[in-house]
Design an enzyme around this catalytic site. Structure first.
Site, PDB file in Angstrom:
ATOM      1  N   GLY A  30     -98.337 -48.332  32.336  1.00 48.80           N
ATOM      2  CA  GLY A  30     -99.455 -47.881  31.508  1.00 48.80           C
ATOM      3  C   GLY A  30    -100.225 -49.067  30.991  1.00 48.80           C
ATOM      4  O   GLY A  30     -99.778 -50.215  31.049  1.00 48.80           O
ATOM      5  N   GLY A  78    -103.590 -50.190  27.964  1.00 48.54           N
ATOM      6  CA  GLY A  78    -104.464 -49.799  26.872  1.00 48.54           C
ATOM      7  C   GLY A  78    -105.115 -51.022  26.282  1.00 48.54           C
ATOM      8  O   GLY A  78    -105.063 -52.115  26.849  1.00 48.54           O
ATOM      9  N   GLY A  79    -105.730 -50.852  25.115  1.00 50.00           N
ATOM     10  CA  GLY A  79    -106.495 -51.932  24.527  1.00 50.00           C
ATOM     11  C   GLY A  79    -105.669 -53.133  24.110  1.00 50.00           C
ATOM     12  O   GLY A  79    -106.195 -54.225  23.933  1.00 50.00           O
ATOM     13  N   MET A  80    -104.355 -52.975  23.933  1.00 52.52           N
ATOM     14  CA  MET A  80    -103.530 -54.086  23.470  1.00 52.52           C
ATOM     15  C   MET A  80    -102.565 -54.590  24.531  1.00 52.52           C
ATOM     16  O   MET A  80    -101.652 -55.344  24.225  1.00 52.52           O
ATOM     17  CB  MET A  80    -102.750 -53.676  22.218  1.00 52.52           C
ATOM     18  CG  MET A  80    -103.556 -53.723  20.944  1.00 52.52           C
ATOM     19  SD  MET A  80    -104.096 -55.390  20.532  1.00 52.52           S
ATOM     20  CE  MET A  80    -102.539 -56.135  20.053  1.00 52.52           C
ATOM     21  N   VAL A  86     -98.230 -52.469  30.416  1.00 55.64           N
ATOM     22  CA  VAL A  86     -96.782 -52.313  30.425  1.00 55.64           C
ATOM     23  C   VAL A  86     -96.305 -52.151  31.863  1.00 55.64           C
ATOM     24  O   VAL A  86     -96.860 -51.341  32.622  1.00 55.64           O
ATOM     25  CB  VAL A  86     -96.329 -51.099  29.588  1.00 55.64           C
ATOM     26  CG1 VAL A  86     -94.801 -50.992  29.583  1.00 55.64           C
ATOM     27  CG2 VAL A  86     -96.843 -51.227  28.153  1.00 55.64           C
ATOM     28  N   LYS A 121     -94.263 -55.693  28.234  1.00 46.91           N
ATOM     29  CA  LYS A 121     -95.632 -55.480  27.771  1.00 46.91           C
ATOM     30  C   LYS A 121     -96.329 -56.813  27.568  1.00 46.91           C
ATOM     31  O   LYS A 121     -95.820 -57.700  26.886  1.00 46.91           O
ATOM     32  CB  LYS A 121     -95.640 -54.683  26.463  1.00 46.91           C
ATOM     33  CG  LYS A 121     -97.050 -54.406  25.954  1.00 46.91           C
ATOM     34  CD  LYS A 121     -97.045 -53.561  24.698  1.00 46.91           C
ATOM     35  CE  LYS A 121     -98.460 -53.330  24.200  1.00 46.91           C
ATOM     36  NZ  LYS A 121     -98.485 -52.519  22.971  1.00 46.91           N
ATOM     37  N   ASP A 162    -101.443 -45.184  16.406  1.00 46.23           N
ATOM     38  CA  ASP A 162    -101.910 -44.673  17.696  1.00 46.23           C
ATOM     39  C   ASP A 162    -100.916 -43.660  18.254  1.00 46.23           C
ATOM     40  O   ASP A 162    -100.537 -43.711  19.423  1.00 46.23           O
ATOM     41  CB  ASP A 162    -102.123 -45.816  18.690  1.00 46.23           C
ATOM     42  CG  ASP A 162    -102.995 -45.404  19.878  1.00 46.23           C
ATOM     43  OD1 ASP A 162    -103.771 -44.440  19.737  1.00 46.23           O
ATOM     44  OD2 ASP A 162    -102.895 -46.047  20.934  1.00 46.23           O
TER      45      ASP A 162
END
Length: 364
Positions: free
Chosen positions: A135, A137-139, A142, A157, A254
């Site tokens: 996966g 996302g913005g941070m 993973v 991550k 989140d």
């Protein structure tokens, strides 16, 4: 440019990376490649991940062209990848918010949403082999990874870094390190376990327990139908996990279905603490401010639009997830993330209290 025959001998991870680079290059050249023709270039078990990566690229470019892009259109075209479509649009909303409120310097060229979503060119970070992407996302991104010496599999991550070799944004690095420190000592059955914080050159990453399961919404609504027994059991576990975070003065910020995984035995694990923030005061109304929105608009509380966060923000997200589990659709729906947040500022969510087909206590 790689062709399918050239990729046959590559590791699946490298195959996906190669295909995505080629696909992105075609969009940059002004072409409009069709997803359907690309999915079959990898083995069947790798197709969901390839589809997710290609879809994220396509949506980013279409949005830059000011086209109207909806998840419903893609679900109709690719019903077998419904979960990946939902994940892509959740994450794209988060990135869109960063574009609208963040600095272009954080993401490279203004509007280039592929910047923070880059895939490492190598299959190794530190002592770990990157097996497949789980996966993004913005941070960070993973990966399922394997330690070369111990052969233990973990979730790894990364902190996103510039594709052009520039240094990692200092604020991101600070948040990333704080994330690990805040959570490394927590041991709770409903929270993913943190393992090590490491750096390879300029690439920071940490490892955590690898969770084998499905996301929360897929679990409580198998085949799109509510399973009340599953919902009650998993909701109780989700609440216990969030309470454990709050007891440590940590706000997740989140909470959403893709960040709540359910294992085969029904055990709930809360993932991705990339947006956690230690509360500055210990009061019932504690909240902190940040300059930018952080979270996923569909599940974010109204106050998050202004950079505020509190324990109540997490409980609001749980409420949205419960509403969606019961109703099959979230209480507020909009194509544009800012419109969605503005709806939450102006309107109360619809009530489910008059739905006789739903459990009365949960609907209330």
């Amino acid at each position: 440019m790689n062709r399918p025959s050239d990729r046959a001998s590559l590791n699946v991870f490298d195959q996906i990376d190669s295909i995505c680079r080629e696909y992105r290059a075609l969009w940059k050249q002004g072409n409009r490649p069709r997803l359907e023709k690309w999915i079959g270039q990898v083995p069947e078990d790798a197709q969901p991940q390839l589809f997710l990566n290609l879809l994220q690229t396509e949506v980013a470019f279409r949005q830059r062209l000011k086209e109207t892009v909806t998840s419903d259109d893609y679900v109709k075209r690719f019903p077998q990848f419904t979960r990946q479509v939902r994940q892509a649009f959740h994450e794209q909303s988060l990135i869109s918010m960063d574009e609208q409120q963040g600095s272009p310097n954080d993401f490279g060229d203004a509007g280039d949403t592929t910047y923070s979503m880059a895939t490492p060119t190598a299959r190794r970070l530190g002592d770990y082999e990157l097996l497949r992407e789980l996966g993004r996302g913005g941070m960070g991104v993973v990966y399922e990874s394997r330690h070369f010496k111990t052969q233990n599999r973990v979730a790894l991550k990364t902190l996103p870094s510039g594709m052009d070799g520039q240094n990692v944004n200092a604020d991101r690095l600070h948040r990333f390190r704080r994330e690990f420190r805040s959570l490394s000592e927590i041991n709770h059955p409903n929270l993913v376990g943190m393992q090590t914080l490491e750096v390879d050159g300029t690439q920071w990453f940490f490892t955590m327990d690898l969770i084998e399961g499905i996301d929360y919404l897929d679990y409580v609504r198998p085949s799109g139908q509510l399973d009340e027994t599953r919902l009650r059991s998993s909701l109780a576990q989700l609440i216990r996990g969030i309470m454990a975070l709050h007891q440590r003065r940590i706000v997740h910020r989140d909470i959403k279905p893709s960040n709540v995984m359910v294992e085969q035995d029904g055990a709930v694990k809360i993932l991705d603490f990339g947006l956690v923030a230690e509360l500055q005061q210990v009061t019932d109304f504690t909240q902190t401010r940040s300059t930018n929105f952080a979270g996923t608009p569909k599940y974010a509380a109204p106050e998050q639009m202004f950079g505020q966060r509190s324990e109540a923000s997490d409980w609001y997200a749980v409420g949205v997830m419960l509403f969606e589990a019961l109703n099959g659709q979230a209480p507020f729906v909009a194509r544009d993330p800012m419109d969605l947040l503005r709806q939450k500022q102006a309107n109360d969510p619809p009530s489910l209290a008059d739905r006789t087909d739903l459990p009365a206590d949960l609907a209330a």
